[in-house]
Design a protein around this motif. Sequence first.
Motif, PDB file in Angstrom:
ATOM      1  N   CYS A  86      -8.687   4.178  -3.417  1.00 55.88           N
ATOM      2  CA  CYS A  86      -9.525   3.089  -3.179  1.00 55.88           C
ATOM      3  C   CYS A  86     -10.841   3.818  -2.138  1.00 55.88           C
ATOM      4  O   CYS A  86     -11.958   3.361  -2.413  1.00 55.88           O
ATOM      5  CB  CYS A  86      -8.935   1.798  -2.292  1.00 55.88           C
ATOM      6  SG  CYS A  86      -8.133   2.868  -0.863  1.00 55.88           S
ATOM      7  N   CYS A 127      -7.468  -0.282  -6.545  1.00 61.25           N
ATOM      8  CA  CYS A 127      -6.044  -0.154  -6.038  1.00 61.25           C
ATOM      9  C   CYS A 127      -5.364  -0.345  -7.281  1.00 61.25           C
ATOM     10  O   CYS A 127      -5.130  -1.363  -7.813  1.00 61.25           O
ATOM     11  CB  CYS A 127      -5.993  -1.041  -4.993  1.00 61.25           C
ATOM     12  SG  CYS A 127      -4.120  -0.913  -4.352  1.00 61.25           S
ATOM     13  N   LEU A 177      -6.609   0.032   6.696  1.00 59.90           N
ATOM     14  CA  LEU A 177      -5.279  -0.611   6.361  1.00 59.90           C
ATOM     15  C   LEU A 177      -4.318  -0.163   7.352  1.00 59.90           C
ATOM     16  O   LEU A 177      -3.387  -0.732   7.928  1.00 59.90           O
ATOM     17  CB  LEU A 177      -4.689  -0.419   5.050  1.00 59.90           C
ATOM     18  CG  LEU A 177      -5.270  -1.187   3.742  1.00 59.90           C
ATOM     19  CD1 LEU A 177      -5.191  -0.627   2.499  1.00 59.90           C
ATOM     20  CD2 LEU A 177      -4.934  -2.614   4.155  1.00 59.90           C
ATOM     21  N   CYS A 225       1.151  -0.963  -0.091  1.00 61.25           N
ATOM     22  CA  CYS A 225      -0.133  -0.004   0.051  1.00 61.25           C
ATOM     23  C   CYS A 225       0.835   1.277  -0.132  1.00 61.25           C
ATOM     24  O   CYS A 225       1.770   1.264   0.751  1.00 61.25           O
ATOM     25  CB  CYS A 225      -0.873   0.147   1.101  1.00 61.25           C
ATOM     26  SG  CYS A 225      -1.908   1.344   1.324  1.00 61.25           S
ATOM     27  N   VAL A 226       0.682   2.077  -0.962  1.00 57.09           N
ATOM     28  CA  VAL A 226       1.235   3.481  -1.037  1.00 57.09           C
ATOM     29  C   VAL A 226       0.447   4.575  -0.401  1.00 57.09           C
ATOM     30  O   VAL A 226       0.789   5.728  -0.707  1.00 57.09           O
ATOM     31  CB  VAL A 226       1.804   3.674  -2.461  1.00 57.09           C
ATOM     32  CG1 VAL A 226       2.841   2.705  -3.025  1.00 57.09           C
ATOM     33  CG2 VAL A 226       0.739   3.757  -3.388  1.00 57.09           C
ATOM     34  N   HIS A 227      -0.912   4.302   0.112  1.00 59.42           N
ATOM     35  CA  HIS A 227      -1.431   5.283   0.673  1.00 59.42           C
ATOM     36  C   HIS A 227      -2.022   6.322  -0.143  1.00 59.42           C
ATOM     37  O   HIS A 227      -1.996   7.573   0.410  1.00 59.42           O
ATOM     38  CB  HIS A 227      -0.617   5.980   1.997  1.00 59.42           C
ATOM     39  CG  HIS A 227       0.056   4.872   2.901  1.00 59.42           C
ATOM     40  ND1 HIS A 227      -0.527   3.891   3.501  1.00 59.42           N
ATOM     41  CD2 HIS A 227       1.451   4.611   3.097  1.00 59.42           C
ATOM     42  CE1 HIS A 227       0.298   3.135   4.191  1.00 59.42           C
ATOM     43  NE2 HIS A 227       1.563   3.685   3.691  1.00 59.42           N
ATOM     44  N   CYS A 228      -2.191   6.085  -1.326  1.00 58.76           N
ATOM     45  CA  CYS A 228      -2.547   7.061  -2.218  1.00 58.76           C
ATOM     46  C   CYS A 228      -4.221   7.538  -2.123  1.00 58.76           C
ATOM     47  O   CYS A 228      -4.542   8.594  -2.380  1.00 58.76           O
ATOM     48  CB  CYS A 228      -2.558   6.638  -3.600  1.00 58.76           C
ATOM     49  SG  CYS A 228      -3.542   5.123  -4.077  1.00 58.76           S
ATOM     50  N   GLY A 229      -4.961   6.546  -1.486  1.00 53.89           N
ATOM     51  CA  GLY A 229      -6.582   6.882  -1.164  1.00 53.89           C
ATOM     52  C   GLY A 229      -7.203   6.694  -2.263  1.00 53.89           C
ATOM     53  O   GLY A 229      -8.451   7.023  -2.206  1.00 53.89           O
TER      54      GLY A 229
HETATM   55  S1  SF4 Z   1      -5.728   2.603  -3.559  1.00 53.69           S
HETATM   56 FE1  SF4 Z   1      -5.714   2.056  -1.241  1.00 53.69          FE
HETATM   57  S2  SF4 Z   1      -5.012   0.148  -0.846  1.00 53.69           S
HETATM   58 FE2  SF4 Z   1      -4.431   0.809  -2.640  1.00 53.69          FE
HETATM   59  S3  SF4 Z   1      -2.366   1.737  -2.426  1.00 53.69           S
HETATM   60 FE3  SF4 Z   1      -3.882   3.369  -2.550  1.00 53.69          FE
HETATM   61  S4  SF4 Z   1      -4.349   3.410  -0.333  1.00 53.69           S
HETATM   62 FE4  SF4 Z   1      -3.418   1.582  -0.665  1.00 53.69          FE
END
Ligand code: SF4
Length: 406
Positions: free
Chosen positions: A33, A86, A54, A27-31
């Motif tokens: 999702c 994701c 997460l 997980c790169v915490h991009c958000g």
């Molecule tokens: S989309 Fe969600 S689960 Fe996937 S990397 Fe980004 S924050 Fe993490």
Amino acid sequence: MSNRPDPAIVLPSEDPADRAQRLLRACVHCGFCNATCPTYILTGDEREGPRGRLYLMKDLLAGTADDAPLEPLSHCLSCRSCETTCPAGVRYSEILDVVRERTQSARSRAQRALDRMVAIALRARGLLVVIARGARSLRRFAPKTFKQRVLPCTEGLAWPAARHGRRIGLLIGCVQPALRPDLDVKAAIVLDHLGVSALAVGPSCCGALPYHLHAHDEGRSAARATLALAAAGDWEGLTSTASGCTAFLKDYERLFQDTEVAAGARALAATVSDIAAWIDVSHLAKLPRSQRRLIAWHAPCSLQHALKGAGRVEQILLALGHTLVTITDDALCCGSAGPYSLRHPRLAAALGRRKWRALTGAHPDMVVTANIGCQQHLARHGDRPVHHWLDLVYDALTNRDTTDPG
Ligand code: SF4
Ligand code: SF4
């Protein structure tokens, strides 16, 4: 080149918690999702989205959040919409399963009691059959709004004899045969018309219901019984008319990965596919188009996110001559999610209302889906019928009209 191990690889004898921590590192915490998470969309609360969950699970696994409230994990529908969205391929549901199992005893006493009660009620299959049969017998005399909530059932169908060289196993599950006892027979008749004999497997619970009620051992033992039953069969593949059950059967590989039945589970899971994969679309396109309906298609999460089977049923419905309305938010869960609607009725109802508005905005003749839980959950809205797509294929192949016009 990254030194990071491929998260999909199962390392031999790896502790589940270690594996979950390894999967979390993807997980790169991009958000991204959050945008397709039903509970985040409903609440706008970061803790109620996948990224927040997460973070919470990371802390729980590291032992730095022992007193943290577990509600956000309980509120998760396990719909796996976040996995589809994701970009980093985070295997969210695997992490969630590990953490839920490890935090089972930390749930509130009320939640554990409720899960127990729901599990007992769902296990009382005989009682469910009697209640559903009673409701169906009253259906004819009931006002329309009640009528639509009781799923219609076609009486007097007989399972066709196995006469084809091509054979598949059709799992007869637990809840569906009570609510829709005709559907598996309809599926067997449909497949028979298409040159495939369906052999009944069960009745046997695939294990999904107890597993999602946090009764992980009970879920595994139901799954193990079904695995033993299905592994003894002589057929090309295994399927079910409920996409939720099919998705769980497919997950047997993961469920039993560290056990002595791992090889059998892997072999069985490789034969599992959604039942739509067994339908010859080109044959359907040649049938006379006697009934043309305007349909709102609801793809269950188990079908589109877990089985990655989006598109196939749409092709089938179009081949039959029906018209599909465009649905906004088509990736979002309807709120049914197995036993979720019994565990979290308020959230489930809010998601159901939202989904119903999206499905019926264009005034379709009916809503069509692929999973008994979604069918029953959506039918509560009562202003138009909700069917399984196999009802429509059955009607087209047998030249009957068993769907309820509403
Ligand atoms: S989309 Fe969600 S689960 Fe996937 S990397 Fe980004 S924050 Fe993490
Ligand atoms: S599984 Fe569904 S409800 Fe749970 S975090 Fe992912 S998108 Fe949200």
